[in-house]
Design a protein around this motif. Structure first.
Motif, PDB file in Angstrom:
ATOM      1  N   SER A 280     -41.370 -19.593  -6.702  1.00  0.00           N
ATOM      2  CA  SER A 280     -40.740 -18.655  -7.632  1.00  0.00           C
ATOM      3  C   SER A 280     -39.888 -17.640  -6.880  1.00  0.00           C
ATOM      4  O   SER A 280     -38.758 -17.345  -7.279  1.00  0.00           O
ATOM      5  N   ASN A 281     -40.426 -17.110  -5.788  1.00  0.00           N
ATOM      6  CA  ASN A 281     -39.667 -16.143  -4.988  1.00  0.00           C
ATOM      7  C   ASN A 281     -38.425 -16.792  -4.382  1.00  0.00           C
ATOM      8  O   ASN A 281     -37.352 -16.179  -4.308  1.00  0.00           O
ATOM      9  N   TYR A 282     -38.578 -18.043  -3.957  1.00  0.00           N
ATOM     10  CA  TYR A 282     -37.459 -18.790  -3.368  1.00  0.00           C
ATOM     11  C   TYR A 282     -36.339 -18.988  -4.389  1.00  0.00           C
ATOM     12  O   TYR A 282     -35.167 -18.701  -4.122  1.00  0.00           O
ATOM     13  N   THR A 283     -36.699 -19.460  -5.583  1.00  0.00           N
ATOM     14  CA  THR A 283     -35.672 -19.706  -6.597  1.00  0.00           C
ATOM     15  C   THR A 283     -35.062 -18.407  -7.104  1.00  0.00           C
ATOM     16  O   THR A 283     -33.884 -18.366  -7.464  1.00  0.00           O
ATOM     17  N   TYR A 284     -35.857 -17.333  -7.111  1.00  0.00           N
ATOM     18  CA  TYR A 284     -35.319 -16.034  -7.531  1.00  0.00           C
ATOM     19  C   TYR A 284     -34.236 -15.566  -6.562  1.00  0.00           C
ATOM     20  O   TYR A 284     -33.182 -15.059  -6.984  1.00  0.00           O
TER      21      TYR A 284
ATOM     22  N   SER B  84     -36.664 -24.803 -12.128  1.00  0.00           N
ATOM     23  CA  SER B  84     -37.197 -26.132 -11.794  1.00  0.00           C
ATOM     24  C   SER B  84     -37.005 -26.488 -10.326  1.00  0.00           C
ATOM     25  O   SER B  84     -37.439 -27.553  -9.885  1.00  0.00           O
ATOM     26  N   PHE B  85     -36.369 -25.603  -9.545  1.00  0.00           N
ATOM     27  CA  PHE B  85     -36.113 -25.906  -8.138  1.00  0.00           C
ATOM     28  C   PHE B  85     -37.398 -25.828  -7.317  1.00  0.00           C
ATOM     29  O   PHE B  85     -38.319 -25.085  -7.642  1.00  0.00           O
ATOM     30  N   SER B  86     -37.428 -26.577  -6.240  1.00  0.00           N
ATOM     31  CA  SER B  86     -38.558 -26.539  -5.313  1.00  0.00           C
ATOM     32  C   SER B  86     -38.045 -26.224  -3.917  1.00  0.00           C
ATOM     33  O   SER B  86     -36.980 -26.695  -3.510  1.00  0.00           O
ATOM     34  N   LYS B  87     -38.829 -25.428  -3.203  1.00  0.00           N
ATOM     35  CA  LYS B  87     -38.441 -25.041  -1.845  1.00  0.00           C
ATOM     36  C   LYS B  87     -38.492 -26.228  -0.893  1.00  0.00           C
ATOM     37  O   LYS B  87     -37.757 -26.283   0.096  1.00  0.00           O
ATOM     38  N   HIS B  88     -39.358 -27.187  -1.204  1.00  0.00           N
ATOM     39  CA  HIS B  88     -39.616 -28.263  -0.248  1.00  0.00           C
ATOM     40  C   HIS B  88     -39.047 -29.619  -0.669  1.00  0.00           C
ATOM     41  O   HIS B  88     -39.003 -30.543   0.139  1.00  0.00           O
ATOM     42  N   ASP B  89     -38.629 -29.751  -1.921  1.00  0.00           N
ATOM     43  CA  ASP B  89     -38.173 -31.054  -2.403  1.00  0.00           C
ATOM     44  C   ASP B  89     -36.857 -30.928  -3.165  1.00  0.00           C
ATOM     45  O   ASP B  89     -36.569 -29.895  -3.763  1.00  0.00           O
ATOM     46  N   ILE B  90     -36.075 -32.011  -3.137  1.00  0.00           N
ATOM     47  CA  ILE B  90     -34.887 -32.109  -3.982  1.00  0.00           C
ATOM     48  C   ILE B  90     -35.320 -32.739  -5.299  1.00  0.00           C
ATOM     49  O   ILE B  90     -35.865 -33.843  -5.320  1.00  0.00           O
ATOM     50  N   SER B  91     -35.098 -32.018  -6.386  1.00  0.00           N
ATOM     51  CA  SER B  91     -35.569 -32.475  -7.694  1.00  0.00           C
ATOM     52  C   SER B  91     -34.514 -33.340  -8.374  1.00  0.00           C
ATOM     53  O   SER B  91     -33.434 -32.864  -8.723  1.00  0.00           O
ATOM     54  N   ARG B  92     -34.850 -34.616  -8.561  1.00  0.00           N
ATOM     55  CA  ARG B  92     -33.945 -35.516  -9.278  1.00  0.00           C
ATOM     56  C   ARG B  92     -33.773 -35.053 -10.721  1.00  0.00           C
ATOM     57  O   ARG B  92     -32.688 -35.147 -11.299  1.00  0.00           O
ATOM     58  N   GLU B  93     -34.852 -34.519 -11.284  1.00  0.00           N
ATOM     59  CA  GLU B  93     -34.799 -34.027 -12.663  1.00  0.00           C
ATOM     60  C   GLU B  93     -33.799 -32.872 -12.789  1.00  0.00           C
ATOM     61  O   GLU B  93     -33.060 -32.783 -13.774  1.00  0.00           O
TER      62      GLU B  93
ATOM     63  N   ASN C 132     -25.288 -26.825  -4.874  1.00  0.00           N
ATOM     64  CA  ASN C 132     -25.655 -26.544  -3.479  1.00  0.00           C
ATOM     65  C   ASN C 132     -27.145 -26.237  -3.368  1.00  0.00           C
ATOM     66  O   ASN C 132     -27.849 -26.742  -2.494  1.00  0.00           O
ATOM     67  N   HIS C 133     -27.620 -25.392  -4.275  1.00  0.00           N
ATOM     68  CA  HIS C 133     -29.012 -24.951  -4.214  1.00  0.00           C
ATOM     69  C   HIS C 133     -29.991 -26.074  -4.536  1.00  0.00           C
ATOM     70  O   HIS C 133     -31.019 -26.215  -3.874  1.00  0.00           O
ATOM     71  N   VAL C 134     -29.670 -26.880  -5.542  1.00  0.00           N
ATOM     72  CA  VAL C 134     -30.596 -27.954  -5.906  1.00  0.00           C
ATOM     73  C   VAL C 134     -30.656 -29.023  -4.809  1.00  0.00           C
ATOM     74  O   VAL C 134     -31.686 -29.669  -4.609  1.00  0.00           O
ATOM     75  N   LEU C 135     -29.545 -29.183  -4.075  1.00  0.00           N
ATOM     76  CA  LEU C 135     -29.510 -30.156  -2.978  1.00  0.00           C
ATOM     77  C   LEU C 135     -30.009 -29.574  -1.659  1.00  0.00           C
ATOM     78  O   LEU C 135     -30.097 -30.285  -0.653  1.00  0.00           O
ATOM     79  N   GLY C 136     -30.317 -28.280  -1.670  1.00  0.00           N
ATOM     80  CA  GLY C 136     -30.811 -27.632  -0.455  1.00  0.00           C
ATOM     81  C   GLY C 136     -29.740 -27.428   0.586  1.00  0.00           C
ATOM     82  O   GLY C 136     -30.031 -27.361   1.788  1.00  0.00           O
ATOM     83  N   LEU C 137     -28.478 -27.313   0.146  1.00  0.00           N
ATOM     84  CA  LEU C 137     -27.361 -27.123   1.075  1.00  0.00           C
ATOM     85  C   LEU C 137     -27.123 -25.637   1.290  1.00  0.00           C
ATOM     86  O   LEU C 137     -27.014 -24.877   0.335  1.00  0.00           O
ATOM     87  N   ARG C 138     -27.040 -25.211   2.510  1.00  0.00           N
ATOM     88  CA  ARG C 138     -26.840 -23.787   2.807  1.00  0.00           C
ATOM     89  C   ARG C 138     -25.535 -23.579   3.567  1.00  0.00           C
ATOM     90  O   ARG C 138     -24.940 -24.515   4.062  1.00  0.00           O
TER      91      ARG C 138
END
Length: 479
Positions: free
Chosen positions: A309-313, A339-348, A473-479
């Protein structure tokens, strides 16, 4: 900040908010009233277990029963009670009479109009009270005393959430964004804290002095050991409630560490599960009436959930374009971040962005290209909408001139590329292309919009495109 309380101000607010109240779940009330008429309840305990499924109804019963006790000529007016004593003194039949009276008119608000922040506030009250109730049993304290005192400690801020909703949201924002004390932020605007409001209402109700001391434990500890224990248990329940709502509380991780440790000390390893079952029991009626609003996730892996939650915020704060969008798109993108995850790329999450949000923004087709480092090819990995297959092929970024292809141009530029295209046998379109990845470019997002759609938009499509690009960018974990 001036810590002095304006007596006139707080008295006026207490009188007004005590009257305005907050909404009753009428579905539950109607079910209880039918049950009373049908003779479904055989004991006060059985009836109370259902009343506890509505914070407003439970506290309103306490208030109404006190009024009846105070009006009883056989009652000593100087006698003041705790909520469990109120129920015991009034009795089963009187409680049923109160529940069959016109309680719906006791609130100026409708449960059906509940906002996200208000439902979160109710859930915090339920988590806190349920936790304190369970902990009280093992701590040798009357669980009804623990439950009722925990709710009363939440009364002030709950009334503020409904009767000063804009003030409440403003204070919540300062609390979350700048780690400001929520009570202090509310006092800056209203002139009183939630605790001061709750104490003044408790005095209006003529609750016992020990209950007042439980509400304001900063000044003096209650004299009775049971009430001192209740204060400690309430603080554990309140920490657990905040940890379950990291979207609003920056202290959620610390709150979880504190609550988890204390709960294990009192209840053992299975304590969290026992509390969760009690929370679900008290949430039943809310879940039945508003399942989407009152969903409750298991408390397992809570630390990871808070970190997510803190990560997505933080990611949401980085996407500065979202706040400039129309409300519908703003809501869709904000929900996507949840729905984002810090450790995984969500296909959903990718599917929701490409099949729901992008079309809702007016883009009817496009593609996502990613770079292959070895070949230096931009490869179309995902087709969006009705993008023709023949228009999708790998593009070598070194084989063409910079200006010859909008995909390559976008990959090499720092700003989005917008082009108007009116080709034979095709609908006039405007294309938007921009690189993916901030510190290291990883691909290109290419979207297209029909020109007649573009002309009808009431918002800047470039801002919208940028919000979508950063979200990708964020959902793919691109920085």
């Amino acid at each position: 900040m001036n810590d002095r309380i304006d007596s006139g101000l707080i008295n006026t607010a207490a009188e007004r908010l005590d009257s305005a109240w907050f909404p009753i779940n009428t579905d539950l009330l109607e079910s209880i009233q039918k049950g009373i008429k049908d003779g479904r309840y055989t004991s006060e305990e059985e009836l109370l277990s259902e009343i506890k499924q509505d914070v407003s109804l439970y506290l309103l019963c306490v208030k109404k029963l006190i009024d009846l006790l105070q009006a009883d000529p056989d009652n000593n007016e100087a006698t003041k009670f705790s909520p469990p004593e109120v129920f015991k003194r009034a009795g089963f039949d009187t409680l049923k009479e109160v529940l069959l009276s016109d309680l719906e008119s006791a609130s100026h608000h409708k449960f059906s109009n509940i906002t996200k922040a208000q439902s979160a506030r109710l859930k915090e009250a339920i988590v806190s009270a349920s936790s304190t109730e369970v902990l009280s049993t093992d701590a040798g304290v009357d669980p009804e005393l623990g439950y009722s005192c925990a709710l009363l400690r939440q009364l002030g801020i709950t009334l503020i959430a409904w009767n000063y909703p804009h003030v409440y949201l403003k204070a919540l924002k300062a609390h979350k964004n700048n780690n400001k004390d929520l009570s202090i932020e509310l006092k800056k605007i209203l002139g009183f804290t939630p605790t001061e409001l709750a104490i003044r209402i408790a005095k209006r109700w003529k609750l016992s002095e020990e209950v007042n001391q439980v509400l304001d434990d900063t000044k003096s500890e209650p004299e009775t050991p049971a009430f001192r224990t209740v204060v400690k248990l309430c603080k554990i329940g309140e920490a657990l409630a905040r940890s379950n709502n990291p979207e609003y509380h920056p202290s959620a991780l610390d709150d979880w560490a504190f609550a988890e440790s204390k709960i294990k000390d009192i209840l053992g390893e299975g304590g969290i599960k026992i509390i969760q079952e009690k929370i679900q029991e008290h949430l039943n009626a809310y879940l039945s009436s508003a399942p989407e609003t009152f969903g409750f996730e298991a408390l397992e892996n809570q630390k990871q959930k808070i970190e997510n939650s803190n990560y997505t915020y933080q990611l949401l704060k980085e996407n500065v374009y979202i706040d400039q969008l129309p409300l519908k798109l703003k809501i869709l993108l904000t929900e996507l971040y949840g729905s984002f995850s810090k450790h995984d790329i969500s296909r959903e999450s990718i599917d929701k962005l490409t099949s729901e949000i992008i079309p809702a923004a007016g883009f009817d087709r496009g593609a996502i290209y990613m770079i292959e480092p070895d070949s230096l090819n931009l490869v179309p990995l995902l087709k969006i909408g009705d993008m023709p297959i023949e228009g999708l092929s790998s593009i070598n970024i070194s084989a063409l001139n910079l200006d010859s292809n909008p995909i390559i141009t976008a990959f090499k530029c720092s700003s989005p590329i917008m082009q108007y295209r009116d080709e034979d046998n095709d609908i006039p379109r405007t294309t938007f292309s921009a690189s993916l990845g901030t510190h290291q470019k990883a691909g290109v997002l290419h979207l297209e919009m029909k020109h007649d759609v573009l002309k009808q938009l009431k918002y800047d499509p470039t801002i919208c495109f940028q919000a979508i690009r950063i979200a990708l960018n964020h959902v793919l974990g691109l920085r």
